[in-house]
Motif scaffolding. Structure first.
Motif, PDB file in Angstrom:
ATOM      1  N   ILE A  88      -2.817  -8.474  -7.265  1.00  9.99           N
ATOM      2  CA  ILE A  88      -2.015  -7.375  -6.747  1.00  9.99           C
ATOM      3  C   ILE A  88      -0.656  -7.468  -7.423  1.00  9.99           C
ATOM      4  O   ILE A  88       0.057  -8.471  -7.272  1.00  9.99           O
ATOM      5  CB  ILE A  88      -1.903  -7.441  -5.213  1.00  9.99           C
ATOM      6  CG1 ILE A  88      -3.315  -7.249  -4.638  1.00  9.99           C
ATOM      7  CG2 ILE A  88      -0.943  -6.380  -4.692  1.00  9.99           C
ATOM      8  CD1 ILE A  88      -3.395  -7.205  -3.166  1.00  9.99           C
ATOM      9  N   ARG A  91       4.431  -8.181  -7.000  1.00  9.85           N
ATOM     10  CA  ARG A  91       4.706  -8.969  -5.794  1.00  9.85           C
ATOM     11  C   ARG A  91       5.590 -10.142  -6.177  1.00  9.85           C
ATOM     12  O   ARG A  91       5.563 -10.621  -7.309  1.00  9.85           O
ATOM     13  CB  ARG A  91       3.398  -9.479  -5.175  1.00  9.85           C
ATOM     14  CG  ARG A  91       2.501  -8.375  -4.683  1.00  9.85           C
ATOM     15  CD  ARG A  91       2.955  -7.836  -3.336  1.00  9.85           C
ATOM     16  NE  ARG A  91       2.091  -6.760  -2.875  1.00  9.85           N
ATOM     17  CZ  ARG A  91       1.760  -6.570  -1.601  1.00  9.85           C
ATOM     18  NH1 ARG A  91       2.221  -7.377  -0.666  1.00  9.85           N
ATOM     19  NH2 ARG A  91       0.991  -5.569  -1.265  1.00  9.85           N
ATOM     20  N   SER A 143      -4.083  -6.130   8.353  1.00  9.93           N
ATOM     21  CA  SER A 143      -4.239  -5.403   7.095  1.00  9.93           C
ATOM     22  C   SER A 143      -3.042  -4.494   6.878  1.00  9.93           C
ATOM     23  O   SER A 143      -2.498  -3.939   7.832  1.00  9.93           O
ATOM     24  CB  SER A 143      -5.502  -4.543   7.137  1.00  9.93           C
ATOM     25  OG  SER A 143      -6.635  -5.368   7.113  1.00  9.93           O
ATOM     26  N   ASP A 144      -2.625  -4.355   5.625  1.00 13.82           N
ATOM     27  CA  ASP A 144      -1.540  -3.409   5.324  1.00 13.82           C
ATOM     28  C   ASP A 144      -2.091  -2.018   5.552  1.00 13.82           C
ATOM     29  O   ASP A 144      -3.042  -1.623   4.894  1.00 13.82           O
ATOM     30  CB  ASP A 144      -1.118  -3.507   3.850  1.00 13.82           C
ATOM     31  CG  ASP A 144      -0.576  -4.882   3.503  1.00 13.82           C
ATOM     32  OD1 ASP A 144      -0.188  -5.612   4.428  1.00 13.82           O
ATOM     33  OD2 ASP A 144      -0.535  -5.202   2.298  1.00 13.82           O
ATOM     34  N   THR A 145      -1.494  -1.276   6.460  1.00 11.07           N
ATOM     35  CA  THR A 145      -2.036   0.057   6.706  1.00 11.07           C
ATOM     36  C   THR A 145      -1.085   1.146   6.244  1.00 11.07           C
ATOM     37  O   THR A 145      -1.454   2.305   6.211  1.00 11.07           O
ATOM     38  CB  THR A 145      -2.350   0.257   8.195  1.00 11.07           C
ATOM     39  OG1 THR A 145      -1.212  -0.154   8.932  1.00 11.07           O
ATOM     40  CG2 THR A 145      -3.568  -0.525   8.614  1.00 11.07           C
ATOM     41  N   TYR A 147       0.982   3.454   3.688  1.00 12.03           N
ATOM     42  CA  TYR A 147       0.611   4.048   2.389  1.00 12.03           C
ATOM     43  C   TYR A 147      -0.876   3.934   2.154  1.00 12.03           C
ATOM     44  O   TYR A 147      -1.325   3.634   1.064  1.00 12.03           O
ATOM     45  CB  TYR A 147       1.340   3.358   1.222  1.00 12.03           C
ATOM     46  CG  TYR A 147       2.823   3.272   1.383  1.00 12.03           C
ATOM     47  CD1 TYR A 147       3.540   4.362   1.870  1.00 12.03           C
ATOM     48  CD2 TYR A 147       3.519   2.116   1.055  1.00 12.03           C
ATOM     49  CE1 TYR A 147       4.914   4.288   2.020  1.00 12.03           C
ATOM     50  CE2 TYR A 147       4.883   2.042   1.197  1.00 12.03           C
ATOM     51  CZ  TYR A 147       5.581   3.131   1.681  1.00 12.03           C
ATOM     52  OH  TYR A 147       6.912   3.049   1.832  1.00 12.03           O
ATOM     53  N   ASN A 148      -1.666   4.153   3.201  1.00  7.54           N
ATOM     54  CA  ASN A 148      -3.098   3.963   3.067  1.00  7.54           C
ATOM     55  C   ASN A 148      -3.694   4.844   1.971  1.00  7.54           C
ATOM     56  O   ASN A 148      -4.556   4.422   1.217  1.00  7.54           O
ATOM     57  CB  ASN A 148      -3.792   4.249   4.398  1.00  7.54           C
ATOM     58  CG  ASN A 148      -4.770   3.151   4.747  1.00  7.54           C
ATOM     59  OD1 ASN A 148      -4.910   2.195   3.982  1.00  7.54           O
ATOM     60  ND2 ASN A 148      -5.437   3.264   5.867  1.00  7.54           N
ATOM     61  N   GLY A 151      -3.318   3.408  -1.374  1.00 10.28           N
ATOM     62  CA  GLY A 151      -3.736   1.998  -1.428  1.00 10.28           C
ATOM     63  C   GLY A 151      -4.275   1.613  -2.788  1.00 10.28           C
ATOM     64  O   GLY A 151      -4.130   0.474  -3.237  1.00 10.28           O
ATOM     65  N   THR A 159      -2.212  -2.520  -1.938  1.00  8.86           N
ATOM     66  CA  THR A 159      -2.065  -3.037  -0.574  1.00  8.86           C
ATOM     67  C   THR A 159      -3.219  -3.982  -0.254  1.00  8.86           C
ATOM     68  O   THR A 159      -4.272  -3.931  -0.882  1.00  8.86           O
ATOM     69  CB  THR A 159      -2.074  -1.896   0.477  1.00  8.86           C
ATOM     70  OG1 THR A 159      -3.304  -1.204   0.381  1.00  8.86           O
ATOM     71  CG2 THR A 159      -0.920  -0.939   0.281  1.00  8.86           C
ATOM     72  N   ASP A 161      -5.784  -4.693   2.326  1.00 12.69           N
ATOM     73  CA  ASP A 161      -6.443  -4.070   3.471  1.00 12.69           C
ATOM     74  C   ASP A 161      -7.896  -4.548   3.449  1.00 12.69           C
ATOM     75  O   ASP A 161      -8.618  -4.312   2.474  1.00 12.69           O
ATOM     76  CB  ASP A 161      -6.340  -2.542   3.314  1.00 12.69           C
ATOM     77  CG  ASP A 161      -7.073  -1.798   4.438  1.00 12.69           C
ATOM     78  OD1 ASP A 161      -7.744  -2.455   5.248  1.00 12.69           O
ATOM     79  OD2 ASP A 161      -6.977  -0.560   4.474  1.00 12.69           O
ATOM     80  N   THR A 197       4.371 -12.432   5.827  1.00 12.55           N
ATOM     81  CA  THR A 197       5.247 -11.333   6.275  1.00 12.55           C
ATOM     82  C   THR A 197       5.597 -11.520   7.752  1.00 12.55           C
ATOM     83  O   THR A 197       6.742 -11.416   8.166  1.00 12.55           O
ATOM     84  CB  THR A 197       4.527  -9.978   6.117  1.00 12.55           C
ATOM     85  OG1 THR A 197       3.925  -9.956   4.827  1.00 12.55           O
ATOM     86  CG2 THR A 197       5.480  -8.818   6.255  1.00 12.55           C
TER      87      THR A 197
END
Lengths: 239, 122
Positions: A88, A91, A143-145, A147-148, A151, A159, A161, A197
């Motif tokens: 990813i 980061r 899970s990063d939700t 800006y789905n 993604g 992200t 997820d 996080t």
């Protein structure tokens, strides 16, 4: 006629002095009852926090995750599936250097798999994936939700997820993901671990005990008010 | 103005509101501790806790209504204490409301309606 003279005469009668002593006893009692509830509140919080701090095997956490589980320390052991792995981009490392995060699927003893953020590597750099069984410790994240819809930027994943990764890898995954903090055994060129996080688990607040504590103290103040009012009414009766 | 009927009405409202909440919470507690493992730490639902907190503050309002009435009726201390404690015992506040109404009704008219007759300068 000053109204206060009657008030003080009334306050000095044996009945009033007896009532005053009772009032003091009641206030002391209510103060300690309030303090007892206050201490219970703190004890329950401490116990809940201690319980949520201790790392538990990720397989013991109920699925899907509840908000109380976010930030919990978890352990897992199993093997990384080296085909189920993504980088990813954009980061940061612990030193805030831009690079990639490595997310891999870890197959645990129960046969289930969970997404694990193994850590950060400098952009484009290769890293080692351990073979065989490893034990890891990390922090559970939802899970990063946000800006789905975005993604996936083209073929690039931005992200983390579990549903999206599950579809990508064609592997069923547990809800959420683990940000790995330690791994054993650990190879020399493993990704560098990153901070989670969410790092503190949310514990349920013992509302009832907290409000009872306040209430006992309010009742003590109320008893004082009543005593004074009783004296005022009594002194007016005599005029 | 005579304050007793107003105080009696305020007491009736608080006795019933507090009483209904307490009765409901008590039945829930009994069921919860017997069948739903409420004795365990963190085993209680949020609404249950909120209900008990609500009872605590409603009881505070009940105390104010009850003490006001007890003062107006010149109740002795033990009778007053019994009236105050009735708000903490399930179903006792309904009985207290009944007793207070019966008591006030038994008073001579002069005690509850005296101000109308006692205005001296007219």
């Amino acid at each position: 006629m000053p109204p206060s003279s009657n008030f003080w005469t009334r306050a000095k009668t044996p009945a009033s002095i007896f009532a005053l002593l009772s009032l003091i006893a009641v206030c002391v009692l209510f103060f300690f009852l309030g303090k007892w509830q206050w201490d219970r509140t703190q004890d329950i919080l401490d116990a809940e926090r201690a319980a949520s701090m201790a790392a538990v095997p990720v397989s013991e956490i109920d699925q899907p995750l509840k908000p109380e589980d976010y930030g919990r320390a978890v352990t897992a052991s199993g093997s990384f599936i080296d085909t189920d792995q993504v980088r990813i981009g954009s980061r940061l490392s612990r030193e805030s250097i831009a690079g990639d995060w490595i997310v891999s699927a870890l197959e645990i003893e129960t046969g289930q798999s969970i997404a694990v953020v193994r850590g950060w590597v400098p952009q484009g750099q290769s890293f080692a994936t351990p073979e065989g069984t490893v034990s890891i410790e990390g922090v559970l994240q939802p899970s990063d939700t946000f800006y789905n819809a975005t993604g996936e930027r083209g073929s690039e994943i931005v992200t983390i997820d579990s549903r999206q990764l599950s579809a990508l890898w064609n592997t069923p995954l547990l809800d959420g993901y683990i940000v790995m903090q330690s791994q054993s055994p650990l190879e020399a060129d493993s990704p560098e671990s990153v901070p989670p996080t969410i790092s503190t688990a949310d514990v349920a607040f013992p509302l009832q005990n907290f409000f009872y504590a306040i209430q006992w103290w309010v009742f003590a103040l109320f008893a004082i008010t009543i005593y004074i009012r009783w004296l005022v009414i009594g002194s007016k009766l005599r005029t | 103005m005579n304050k007793i009927p107003t105080a009696l009405l305020a007491f009736r409202i608080m006795a019933w509101v507090t009483g209904v909440v307490l009765a409901f919470a008590s039945v829930w507690a009994l069921y919860g501790y017997l069948f739903l493992n409420y004795g365990a730490e963190g085993g209680k639902p949020l609404l249950y806790s909120i209900l008990w907190i609500a009872h605590g503050w409603l009881y505070f309002a009940y105390l104010i209504a009850a003490i006001n009435l007890a003062f107006l009726l010149r109740f002795p201390i033990l009778k007053t204490l019994a009236l105050l404690l009735a708000g903490t015992i399930p179903f006792a506040s309904f009985y207290a409301d009944f007793v207070m109404h019966r008591y006030v009704a038994s008073l001579p008219d002069k005690a509850t309606k005296k101000t109308v007759k006692q205005v001296p300068n007219q």
